[in-house]
Motif scaffolding. Structure first.
Motif, short mmCIF file in Angstrom:
data_model
loop_
_atom_site.label_atom_id
_atom_site.label_comp_id
_atom_site.label_asym_id
_atom_site.label_seq_id
_atom_site.Cartn_x
_atom_site.Cartn_y
_atom_site.Cartn_z
N ILE A 119 -6.29 2.79 -1.65
CA ILE A 119 -7.83 2.64 -1.44
C ILE A 119 -7.94 1.34 -0.66
O ILE A 119 -7.22 0.11 -1.25
N GLU A 120 -7.39 1.21 1.27
CA GLU A 120 -7.30 0.43 1.44
C GLU A 120 -8.40 -0.52 2.40
O GLU A 120 -8.79 1.05 2.69
N ILE A 121 -8.49 -1.46 2.81
CA ILE A 121 -9.87 -2.12 3.13
C ILE A 121 -8.85 -2.57 4.39
O ILE A 121 -8.39 -3.13 5.48
N ILE A 122 -9.81 -1.46 5.76
CA ILE A 122 -8.91 -1.88 6.98
C ILE A 122 -9.42 -2.16 7.54
O ILE A 122 -9.44 -2.31 9.20
N LYS A 123 -11.20 -2.96 7.77
CA LYS A 123 -12.24 -3.14 9.00
C LYS A 123 -12.49 -4.00 7.60
O LYS A 123 -13.53 -3.82 6.42
N GLY A 124 -13.52 -5.12 8.04
CA GLY A 124 -14.84 -6.04 7.91
C GLY A 124 -13.41 -6.82 6.59
O GLY A 124 -12.49 -7.22 6.61
N GLU A 125 -14.55 -7.55 5.88
CA GLU A 125 -13.51 -8.56 5.17
C GLU A 125 -13.12 -8.63 4.25
O GLU A 125 -13.36 -7.10 3.15
N GLY A 126 -11.54 -8.91 4.03
CA GLY A 126 -10.66 -8.26 2.88
C GLY A 126 -9.63 -7.45 3.87
O GLY A 126 -8.91 -6.60 2.78
N ALA A 127 -10.09 -7.06 4.57
CA ALA A 127 -9.08 -6.15 5.81
C ALA A 127 -7.28 -6.27 5.14
O ALA A 127 -7.42 -7.77 5.26
N GLN A 139 -6.19 -5.72 2.15
CA GLN A 139 -6.25 -5.42 0.68
C GLN A 139 -6.14 -3.83 0.12
O GLN A 139 -6.77 -3.60 1.16
N LYS A 140 -5.13 -3.65 -0.70
CA LYS A 140 -5.22 -2.32 -1.45
C LYS A 140 -5.47 -2.02 -2.89
O LYS A 140 -4.74 -3.32 -3.14
N TYR A 141 -5.84 -1.23 -3.01
CA TYR A 141 -6.19 -1.07 -4.59
C TYR A 141 -5.90 0.21 -4.83
O TYR A 141 -5.69 0.63 -4.38
N GLU A 142 -4.65 0.61 -5.70
CA GLU A 142 -3.94 1.45 -6.41
C GLU A 142 -4.19 2.22 -7.86
O GLU A 142 -4.47 1.02 -8.69
N TYR A 143 -3.97 3.35 -7.53
CA TYR A 143 -4.85 4.56 -9.01
C TYR A 143 -4.02 5.07 -9.48
O TYR A 143 -3.83 6.04 -8.14
N GLU A 144 -3.08 5.28 -9.94
CA GLU A 144 -2.50 6.66 -11.03
C GLU A 144 -3.05 7.05 -11.92
O GLU A 144 -2.62 7.83 -12.45
N ASP A 145 -4.07 6.55 -13.24
CA ASP A 145 -5.08 6.95 -13.76
C ASP A 145 -6.62 7.34 -13.22
O ASP A 145 -6.89 6.78 -12.51
N ALA A 146 -7.30 8.63 -13.95
CA ALA A 146 -8.49 8.44 -13.71
C ALA A 146 -9.43 6.92 -14.20
O ALA A 146 -9.19 5.95 -14.90
N GLU A 147 -10.08 7.35 -12.86
CA GLU A 147 -10.88 5.72 -13.45
C GLU A 147 -12.55 6.08 -12.10
O GLU A 147 -12.07 6.77 -11.61
N ARG A 148 -13.50 5.97 -12.74
CA ARG A 148 -14.68 5.60 -12.14
C ARG A 148 -14.28 3.90 -11.27
O ARG A 148 -14.81 2.96 -11.46
N VAL A 149 -14.23 3.98 -9.81
CA VAL A 149 -14.85 2.62 -9.00
C VAL A 149 -16.00 2.92 -8.25
O VAL A 149 -16.25 3.29 -7.21
#
Length: 592
Positions: free
Chosen positions: A7-15, A17-27
């Motif tokens: 999940i990558e922020i492509i617009k707005g504050e923090g543009a 920044q990437k979040y990578e997930y290989e395991d099951a998770e609720r975000v």
């Protein structure tokens, strides 16, 4: 390459920044600082939306945001302007599956991009081809478990000679075979039975299978000497024609050993005065027979099984095919289950053996004839008397305190700059259950003072890995959400022991009142309630709960800014101090 969600922020504050997930998770995504993805922009709601990630699948759900959530510029959720956030949280919110390249609009100024990375090999269908994870023990590939992972055959060769398959070491309980027979003889004497009568009973049972003890021992004698003949004239007349293939000596020995194990097991049961239950079929684990189905759920089945050699009863848990078909779930199931083999406490269900046999993944463990606390509550009409509930929870807290502090070996995974993985083992302190609830507290019997044991460490984790804990689009309460604190929902991967302590307090609350601490309701988004609402004071549910005890429970269910009680030992101590005299006397045998 392992499947991954980015999940990558492509617009707005923090543009950028990437979040990578290989395991099951609720975000959780929102403006609140404890969200998994924080977007500090005023048009973003505190808890704006939820991503339910289980690579390669990811689902999106709006939480009734003021300025809306968009999927590829199409609005998928927004509350009406005249509704407060709390009112909107009571509405059902539909979930949407995301695909590679989808763009999520958050409020008026923020956008996220979803990337789904899958292995470069053929698409994974989820079907299991019968192969086993690397290093998992089976008959053709013996391996040694080293505390968290597996060592290959070279390491196995350096280990002491293994105990034969299908046996359980009775030495752990400090009993020798001679002591067992001595104890059996004493019990026989108490019941006025003679050893001869017990042998007679065992022989009668053996004859039901078309065997006699004399015939078995005579056959053994013939095999060893080749000089004696069968005593049974009928067997003498039934000779095998020379042209038919003869059994190899090893096969005969194996069959003979199996039959003798069964006869000796039946004999031991007869001497001890036990009731022999007829098997309904062989179990996946060699040397055991299935006796009865104890339960069946989303993860698998649990059978009562009997060991042929000793006549002892155990519980055998097996994974259902749809979960065994998921490699990630299989690996996690075996790893977590293997780890529990090192747990040895009176209030923790003992795991004796785990592995893979006859295309089935299994765990062989203590059998608890009293069933779960859920079962007990049903027998009592939905809730438990304060004395019985307290007697059970104090034991369960003893088990949790042991597990939270037992030395273990943890697997640490470090990632290199170019995506490589490097794993190492290091000593760590304790395990976190993550799925503590009344359904995972088991009772050894149905007496008024049963021994309680905590069970199923690691089961929820493997269950989640197989993709069986996604959100409910109808907002129904499912699974174990009511016994989960907000800290675990927001950051399950790094959950600490205090989440189990909160769950224990919630379980005690539920045992006493028959209701969950939080107001989960039909049609209401359970995750919003879990994260944003507080527990209802227990005396509002049931005014008969003693006031001092109610204060202890309510304090333990505090979640903000931190969980109110941070250790199982502390909660146990507080409960004991707050007990009325009658309950204290009832629990005297387990109070230090």
């Amino acid at each position: 390459m392992k499947e991954k969600i980015i999940i990558e922020i492509i617009k707005g504050e923090g543009a950028g920044q990437k979040y990578e997930y290989e395991d099951a998770e609720r975000v959780f995504v929102g403006r609140q600082s404890d969200c998994g993805i924080v977007l500090p922009e005023k048009t973003v709601s505190r808890y704006h939306c939820l991503l339910d990630i289980n690579p390669p699948t990811v689902k999106l759900q709006d939480f009734g945001s003021l300025n809306g959530t968009f999927l590829n510029d199409i609005k998928i959720g927004q509350r009406e302007r005249d509704k407060s956030w709390e009112e909107a949280s009571r509405d059902a919110h539909k979930e949407y599956e995301l695909h590679d390249g989808d763009v999520i609009g958050i409020g008026k100024k923020c956008k996220l991009k979803c990337t789904v990375e899958e292995p470069d090999i053929m698409a994974i269908s989820g079907a299991w081809d019968g192969t086993m994870p690397d290093g998992v023990e089976d008959e053709e590939n013996p391996a040694v478990y080293d505390g968290i992972g597996f060592m290959g055959n070279e390491a196995a060769a350096e280990e002491p000679e293994a105990v034969p398959e299908g046996t359980i070491e009775t030495a752990e309980k400090g009993r020798s075979e001679a002591a067992d027979w001595s104890k059996a003889a004493e019990k026989t004497s108490e019941k006025g039975q003679s050893e001869a009568a017990a042998w007679s009973e065992a022989t009668e049972k053996a004859s039901e299978k078309g065997q006699s003890e004399a015939a078995v021992w005579t056959e053994e004698s013939v095999e060893k000497t080749g000089k004696e003949q069968r005593v049974d004239s009928e067997a003498e007349s039934e000779k095998v024609p020379e042209e038919e293939p003869k059994e190899e000596p090893e096969q005969k020995d194996q069959k003979h050993d199996e039959e003798m194990d069964k006869i000796l097991g039946e004999l031991l049961i007869a001497i001890l005065g036990g009731k022999q239950e007829r098997p309904v079929g062989p179990s996946p684990v060699e040397g055991f027979d299935k006796i009865a189905l104890l339960g069946k759920g989303g993860m698998g089945e649990v059978w009562k099984v009997r060991e042929n050699k000793t006549g002892k009863l155990y519980a055998l848990k097996t994974m259902l095919p749809q979960i065994a078909g998921d490699k990630k779930a299989r690996d996690m199931f075996l790893r977590e289950a293997k780890l529990t083999e090192f747990l040895d406490h009176e209030n923790v269900v003992r795991t004796y053996k785990t592995g893979f046999s006859n295309n089935v993944y299994y765990i062989l463990m203590d059998i608890c004839e009293g069933g779960s606390v859920d079962d007990l509550m049903k027998r009592h009409g939905g809730k438990l008397p304060i004395n019985l509930a307290t007697f059970i929870i104090l034991q369960a807290l003893e088990g949790l305190e042991y597990v939270h502090n037992v030395p273990v070996q943890a697997e640490i995974v470090k990632r290199g700059l170019f995506g490589g993985r490097r794993e190492k083992l290091m000593d760590a302190k304790g395990l976190v259950h993550r799925d503590f609830k009344p359904g995972n507290i088991f009772l050894m019997d149905k007496s008024d003072h049963p021994v309680a044991k905590v069970a199923d460490f690691g089961m929820a984790k493997a269950f989640q890995a197989a993709g069986f804990t996604t959100m409910s689009s109808e907002g129904m309460v499912k699974g174990t959400v009511p016994f989960m604190p907000r800290q675990q929902a927001l950051d399950c991967r790094f959950a600490k022991p205090e989440v189990d302590v909160w769950a224990a307090a919630a379980s005690y609350y539920y045992m006493l009142t028959g209701q969950f601490p939080k107001n989960f309701r039909q049609g209401v988004n359970m995750w919003q309630i879990l994260v944003t609402e507080s527990a209802t004071p227990i005396r509002q549910r049931d005014s008969s709960v003693p006031e001092r005890l109610a204060q202890v429970i309510d304090r333990a269910l505090v979640e903000r800014p931190v969980i109110g009680c941070n250790s199982a030992a502390a909660l146990r101590y507080d409960i004991i101090r707050a007990l009325p005299e009658g309950s204290r006397n009832y629990c005297m045998d387990i109070i230090d």
